[in-house]
Design a protein around this motif. Structure first.
Motif, short mmCIF file in Angstrom:
data_model
loop_
_atom_site.label_atom_id
_atom_site.label_comp_id
_atom_site.label_asym_id
_atom_site.label_seq_id
_atom_site.Cartn_x
_atom_site.Cartn_y
_atom_site.Cartn_z
N ARG A 90 -32.12 12.44 5.71
CA ARG A 90 -31.04 11.98 6.57
C ARG A 90 -31.07 10.46 6.68
N LYS B 199 -37.99 16.40 14.81
CA LYS B 199 -37.23 15.27 15.30
C LYS B 199 -37.25 15.28 16.83
N VAL C 259 -35.57 20.02 14.19
CA VAL C 259 -35.49 19.98 12.73
C VAL C 259 -36.66 19.20 12.17
N ASP D 295 -34.74 18.64 7.33
CA ASP D 295 -33.65 19.32 8.05
C ASP D 295 -33.79 20.84 8.10
N THR E 4 -35.33 24.10 9.95
CA THR E 4 -35.64 24.33 11.35
C THR E 4 -36.76 25.35 11.48
#
Length: 445
Positions: free
Chosen positions: A107, A403, A408, A412, A414
């Motif tokens: 990200r 995060k 996440v 990314d 989960t």
């Protein structure tokens, strides 16, 4: 670049702002005639009892409101970010920059190189001081931003210019003395790169920084972090276990001298040095008031003491039968295995395993839990999953892997996705000693 504005994202109910009709989407233009570039200025200007607040409505209409309130009473406004005029980016090309060692495809926020002195004051982010302009120095002095957290690495001007890849890097001692003269306290760090800023250079840096006590409140020595993604980058290497042990011993000697002179240790070794050298973590007094836990200095000691206290205070009737796998990085795995033995001795009915997960994403030389990805966990936990399923057990992962504001991993994935892939329950626990005790012994079915 578009103009940055202090856009209000939320208004606390029953607050002064709510009573005055200020709404989300409005823009805070000024307080007492002064523009508001960030949360720091906002808080300082709001401290008074008599305010003149200028607001701009979405249609462009300006409201000017005179407010009488109690001293330090907040207006009740919230903003999307601490700085309203953007983020000051890093102008360095550090030989050891971690962002430069990251693969593409993550990200966007993970690639931001910030070097903003306001985030240093607000959140303890480390800055280099190389991008400060005269107006920034004026801001620091006017609003007395203290303490600041500063990446020094070396006080040798020529070497610091080389390490940071910035000609302004050599000004560090002049800058630190300037801050000290203004009464600004500083917490400093030295990212140790073997063959560059260790040995005599480390001696020099610690000596120079200690000469600025009490303005310099702490000095952290942290081993350089390297990933396997260093193609076309400067050839650095990790600190060896033998080097880590030698550094720990040298820090102990420095501390003895500083405690005699200043009444505090002043210089502290990162937890990673002790774990790497397979040495026992120092007791709590070594860390004084724990000034740099966010930098990995003393965090493990706090964890161990918290674990011991939580285990000692645990009532036997609260303990439940549980089968648990604790996922962690390879660095902390031996330490956690010892804690599991302590918990098993007290509980009796606890079945627990510590699984050290190899970091495949950044490379096996990255050994901390906080940099494991969901894919790393998926790969590293596959063999343990059947053992968990036998008794409907659970995999515990520390919250530090996720995060801060969303559940996440770095890639990314989960925890829910990880649980679905492995076919077992995955539970996120606080990265504290108490969190681990409760996860192992009191949250079972």
């Amino acid at each position: 670049m578009p103009e940055q504005k202090a856009v209000i994202t939320a208004v606390r109910p029953d607050s002064i702002a709510a009573e005055l009709g200020i709404n989300p989407g409005d823009v805070l233009v000024a307080i007492n005639g002064e523009p508001v570039p960030d949360l720091i200025v906002y808080r300082y200007l709001c401290a008074g009892e008599n305010l003149e607040v200028e607001i701009e409505k979405p249609g462009g209409e300006r409201w000017l409101m005179e407010i009488e309130k109690d001293y330090d009473e907040d207006l009740g406004l919230e903003f999307a970010a601490p700085t309203f005029d953007g983020l000051r980016h890093c102008s360095n090309k550090c030989l050891f920059c971690f962002v430069d060692q990251m693969p593409r495809g993550l990200r966007p926020g993970l690639y931001i190189k910030d070097d903003d002195y306001r985030y240093s004051f607000l959140h303890g982010n480390f800055i280099t001081l190389t991008n400060l302009k005269p107006r920034d120095w004026e801001y620091i002095f006017r609003w007395h931003l203290s303490p600041l957290y500063i990446s020094v690495h070396t006080t040798n001007p020529r070497l610091r210019r080389r390490l940071l890849g910035n000609q302004r890097g050599g000004e560090i001692m002049v800058q630190l003395k300037k801050l000290a003269a203004a009464g600004i306290q500083m917490h400093t760090q030295i990212v140790l790169c073997p063959g560059l800023n260790d040995g005599p250079e480390l001696e020099r840096t610690v000596k120079d920084l200690s000469s600025l006590y009490p303005a310099v409140q702490s000095i952290a020595v942290v081993p350089v972090g390297l990933t396997s993604r260093r193609e076309n980058l400067f050839p650095l290497r990790r600190v060896t276990p033998e080097e880590a042990a030698a550094i720990v011993n040298r820090i102990a000697a420095w501390q003895a001298g500083f405690r005699h002179r200043f009444g505090c240790g002043l210089v502290y070794g990162a937890d990673e040095l002790y774990l790497l050298a397979n040495l026992q973590l120092p007791p709590a007094p070594y860390y004084d008031d724990f000034p740099q836990t966010e930098n990995g200095v003393g965090l493990t000691r706090l964890f161990l003491d918290d674990f011991a206290a939580a285990l000692a205070n645990l009532n036997r009737h609260e303990i439940r039968t549980r089968r648990v796998v604790i996922a962690t990085g390879t660095l902390a795995a031996p330490l956690l295995a010892g804690l599991v033995q302590e918990a098993t001795a007290k509980a009796g009915n606890l079945e627990a395993r510590v699984v050290p997960v190899t970091n495949l994403f950044f490379g096996p030389q990255v050994t901390v839990a906080g940099l494991l990805t969901g894919q790393d966990l998926l790969s590293g936990l596959k063999e343990a999953a059947p053992w968990i399923r036998e008794k409907e057990g659970v995999i515990l992962i520390p919250g530090v892997m996720l995060k801060r504001d969303a559940p996440v991993f770095l890639d990314d994935l989960t925890p829910k996705m990880l649980a679905a892939e492995l076919g077992v329950e995955v539970e996120v626990v606080p990265a504290t000693g108490k969190g681990l005790v409760e996860g192992m012994l009191t949250r079972g079915k």
